[in-house]
Scaffold this motif. Structure first.
Motif, PDB file in Angstrom:
ATOM      1  N   GLN A   1       7.091  65.669 -19.988  1.00  0.00           N
ATOM      2  CA  GLN A   1       5.716  66.737 -20.337  1.00  0.00           C
ATOM      3  C   GLN A   1       6.504  68.114 -21.000  1.00  0.00           C
ATOM      4  N   SER A   2       7.311  68.917 -20.475  1.00  0.00           N
ATOM      5  CA  SER A   2       7.042  69.746 -20.468  1.00  0.00           C
ATOM      6  C   SER A   2       8.753  69.887 -21.505  1.00  0.00           C
ATOM      7  N   GLY A   3       9.470  68.617 -21.524  1.00  0.00           N
ATOM      8  CA  GLY A   3      10.978  69.275 -21.315  1.00  0.00           C
ATOM      9  C   GLY A   3      11.821  69.787 -20.630  1.00  0.00           C
ATOM     10  N   LEU A   4      11.131  70.701 -19.199  1.00  0.00           N
ATOM     11  CA  LEU A   4      11.971  71.096 -18.818  1.00  0.00           C
ATOM     12  C   LEU A   4      12.411  70.388 -18.011  1.00  0.00           C
ATOM     13  N   TYR A   5      13.524  71.504 -16.514  1.00  0.00           N
ATOM     14  CA  TYR A   5      13.915  70.512 -15.726  1.00  0.00           C
ATOM     15  C   TYR A   5      12.760  69.864 -14.687  1.00  0.00           C
ATOM     16  N   ASN A   6      13.360  68.960 -13.955  1.00  0.00           N
ATOM     17  CA  ASN A   6      12.724  68.559 -12.997  1.00  0.00           C
ATOM     18  C   ASN A   6      12.285  68.918 -11.923  1.00  0.00           C
ATOM     19  N   HIS A   7      11.781  68.414 -10.774  1.00  0.00           N
ATOM     20  CA  HIS A   7      11.226  68.827  -9.383  1.00  0.00           C
ATOM     21  C   HIS A   7      13.184  68.993  -9.013  1.00  0.00           C
ATOM     22  N   HIS A   8      13.510  67.937  -9.310  1.00  0.00           N
ATOM     23  CA  HIS A   8      15.096  67.361  -8.560  1.00  0.00           C
ATOM     24  C   HIS A   8      16.031  68.461  -9.285  1.00  0.00           C
ATOM     25  N   SER A   9      16.215  68.270 -10.695  1.00  0.00           N
ATOM     26  CA  SER A   9      16.908  68.955 -11.022  1.00  0.00           C
ATOM     27  C   SER A   9      17.498  70.493 -10.786  1.00  0.00           C
ATOM     28  N   ILE A  10      15.900  70.096 -10.900  1.00  0.00           N
ATOM     29  CA  ILE A  10      15.426  72.564 -10.978  1.00  0.00           C
ATOM     30  C   ILE A  10      16.291  73.100  -9.685  1.00  0.00           C
ATOM     31  N   VAL A  11      15.955  72.061  -8.571  1.00  0.00           N
ATOM     32  CA  VAL A  11      16.240  72.394  -6.560  1.00  0.00           C
ATOM     33  C   VAL A  11      17.513  72.376  -6.847  1.00  0.00           C
ATOM     34  N   GLU A  12      18.168  71.114  -7.274  1.00  0.00           N
ATOM     35  CA  GLU A  12      19.761  71.324  -7.545  1.00  0.00           C
ATOM     36  C   GLU A  12      20.640  72.289  -7.947  1.00  0.00           C
ATOM     37  N   ILE A  13      19.725  73.013  -8.896  1.00  0.00           N
ATOM     38  CA  ILE A  13      20.455  74.457 -10.018  1.00  0.00           C
ATOM     39  C   ILE A  13      20.257  75.551  -8.964  1.00  0.00           C
ATOM     40  N   LEU A  14      18.908  75.436  -8.415  1.00  0.00           N
ATOM     41  CA  LEU A  14      18.752  76.299  -7.648  1.00  0.00           C
ATOM     42  C   LEU A  14      19.336  76.515  -6.455  1.00  0.00           C
ATOM     43  N   ASN A  15      20.143  75.473  -5.825  1.00  0.00           N
ATOM     44  CA  ASN A  15      20.570  75.433  -4.327  1.00  0.00           C
ATOM     45  C   ASN A  15      22.143  75.888  -5.167  1.00  0.00           C
ATOM     46  N   GLN A  16      22.782  76.138  -6.493  1.00  0.00           N
ATOM     47  CA  GLN A  16      24.450  76.297  -6.752  1.00  0.00           C
ATOM     48  C   GLN A  16      24.101  76.904  -7.049  1.00  0.00           C
ATOM     49  N   GLU A  17      23.051  78.298  -7.401  1.00  0.00           N
ATOM     50  CA  GLU A  17      22.643  79.697  -8.293  1.00  0.00           C
ATOM     51  C   GLU A  17      22.445  80.246  -6.926  1.00  0.00           C
ATOM     52  N   VAL A  18      22.315  79.906  -5.717  1.00  0.00           N
ATOM     53  CA  VAL A  18      22.011  80.113  -4.034  1.00  0.00           C
ATOM     54  C   VAL A  18      23.459  80.805  -3.666  1.00  0.00           C
ATOM     55  N   LYS A  19      23.980  79.769  -3.730  1.00  0.00           N
ATOM     56  CA  LYS A  19      25.849  79.782  -3.210  1.00  0.00           C
ATOM     57  C   LYS A  19      26.233  80.548  -3.815  1.00  0.00           C
ATOM     58  N   ARG A  20      26.274  80.950  -5.767  1.00  0.00           N
ATOM     59  CA  ARG A  20      26.789  81.546  -6.222  1.00  0.00           C
ATOM     60  C   ARG A  20      26.179  83.193  -6.022  1.00  0.00           C
ATOM     61  N   ALA A  21      25.266  83.732  -5.943  1.00  0.00           N
ATOM     62  CA  ALA A  21      24.597  84.524  -5.310  1.00  0.00           C
ATOM     63  C   ALA A  21      25.472  85.231  -4.327  1.00  0.00           C
ATOM     64  N   HIS A  22      25.464  84.258  -3.477  1.00  0.00           N
ATOM     65  CA  HIS A  22      25.621  84.675  -2.125  1.00  0.00           C
ATOM     66  C   HIS A  22      27.398  84.802  -1.552  1.00  0.00           C
ATOM     67  N   ARG A  23      28.221  83.941  -2.779  1.00  0.00           N
ATOM     68  CA  ARG A  23      29.650  84.127  -3.029  1.00  0.00           C
ATOM     69  C   ARG A  23      29.463  85.193  -3.891  1.00  0.00           C
ATOM     70  N   TYR A  24      29.320  85.593  -4.748  1.00  0.00           N
ATOM     71  CA  TYR A  24      29.800  86.704  -5.429  1.00  0.00           C
ATOM     72  C   TYR A  24      28.710  88.209  -5.208  1.00  0.00           C
ATOM     73  N   ARG A  25      27.818  88.170  -4.509  1.00  0.00           N
ATOM     74  CA  ARG A  25      27.121  88.907  -3.988  1.00  0.00           C
ATOM     75  C   ARG A  25      25.921  89.727  -4.979  1.00  0.00           C
ATOM     76  N   ASN A  26      25.777  88.629  -5.843  1.00  0.00           N
ATOM     77  CA  ASN A  26      24.937  89.321  -7.098  1.00  0.00           C
ATOM     78  C   ASN A  26      23.236  88.979  -6.524  1.00  0.00           C
ATOM     79  N   PRO A  27      22.210  89.473  -7.581  1.00  0.00           N
ATOM     80  CA  PRO A  27      20.958  89.062  -7.024  1.00  0.00           C
ATOM     81  C   PRO A  27      20.580  88.137  -8.063  1.00  0.00           C
TER      82      PRO A  27
END
Length: 181
Positions: free
Chosen positions: A43-69
């Motif tokens: 409907q929206s053309g945006l990431y679906n639930h599974h994909s956005i959760v996967e991306i967010l998991n990656q971004e959380v790891k990246r933020a912790h690693r590089y100490r970025n907000p």
């Protein structure tokens, strides 16, 4: 950036190389899914639930690693069931598509946007503090309110939070906060 496709065109008897790029987040998400294309919400053309959760998991790891907000803005379509019951699915589809466009227009290219549930959307804002996330959230609400009329009543509620824990932890908090409003 990754080179996705290379094409050669001839213009005025001169060869021109045309390259198509995709960003690292998209490439990582494709690899994580094990499939050549990303999973998108129909409907929206945006990431679906599974994909956005996967991306967010990656971004959380990246933020912790590089100490970025890292902040997340969750946006809920107000009165989702009411709109569907009174105005029909066509109005709801229009609202979902309009909100998707607003979210894309009011965020940066490096941000990731997905549909977490029927009426809930998530914007992942890497290298963004909570103050800046609230500015984005307010802008989304303000622009969304311009599209409300009798045929398609349209308002949104949003909540911002720093994504400092695992995705599951803050996903539960987001759902609870949005359901309280």
């Amino acid at each position: 950036l990754y080179i996705e496709k290379s094409t050669m065109l001839i213009a005025d008897d001169e060869p021109i190389h045309v390259l198509s790029f995709s960003d690292q987040t998209e490439h990582l998400s494709q690899n994580a899914n094990g499939i050549g294309e990303l999973h998108r919400d129909e409907q929206s053309g945006l990431y679906n639930h599974h994909s956005i959760v996967e991306i967010l998991n990656q971004e959380v790891k990246r933020a912790h690693r590089y100490r970025n907000p890292l902040t997340v803005v969750a946006v809920r379509i107000d009165g989702y069931e009411f709109i569907e019951d009174i105005h029909g699915e066509g109005s709801l589809d229009l609202i979902i598509q309009t909100l998707a466009i607003i979210l894309k227009n009011e965020t940066r290219d490096v941000d990731s946007i997905g549909r977490l549930g029927d009426e809930i959307f998530v914007v992942c804002l890497p290298s963004t503090d909570i103050r800046a996330a609230k500015i984005v959230s307010n802008r989304i609400s303000k622009v969304s309110s311009r599209y409300s009329d009798y045929d398609t009543p349209f308002t949104v509620s949003s909540v911002c939070m720093e994504a400092t824990e695992t995705v599951g932890d803050w996903q539960t908090v987001i759902m609870a906060l949005l359901n309280e409003n």
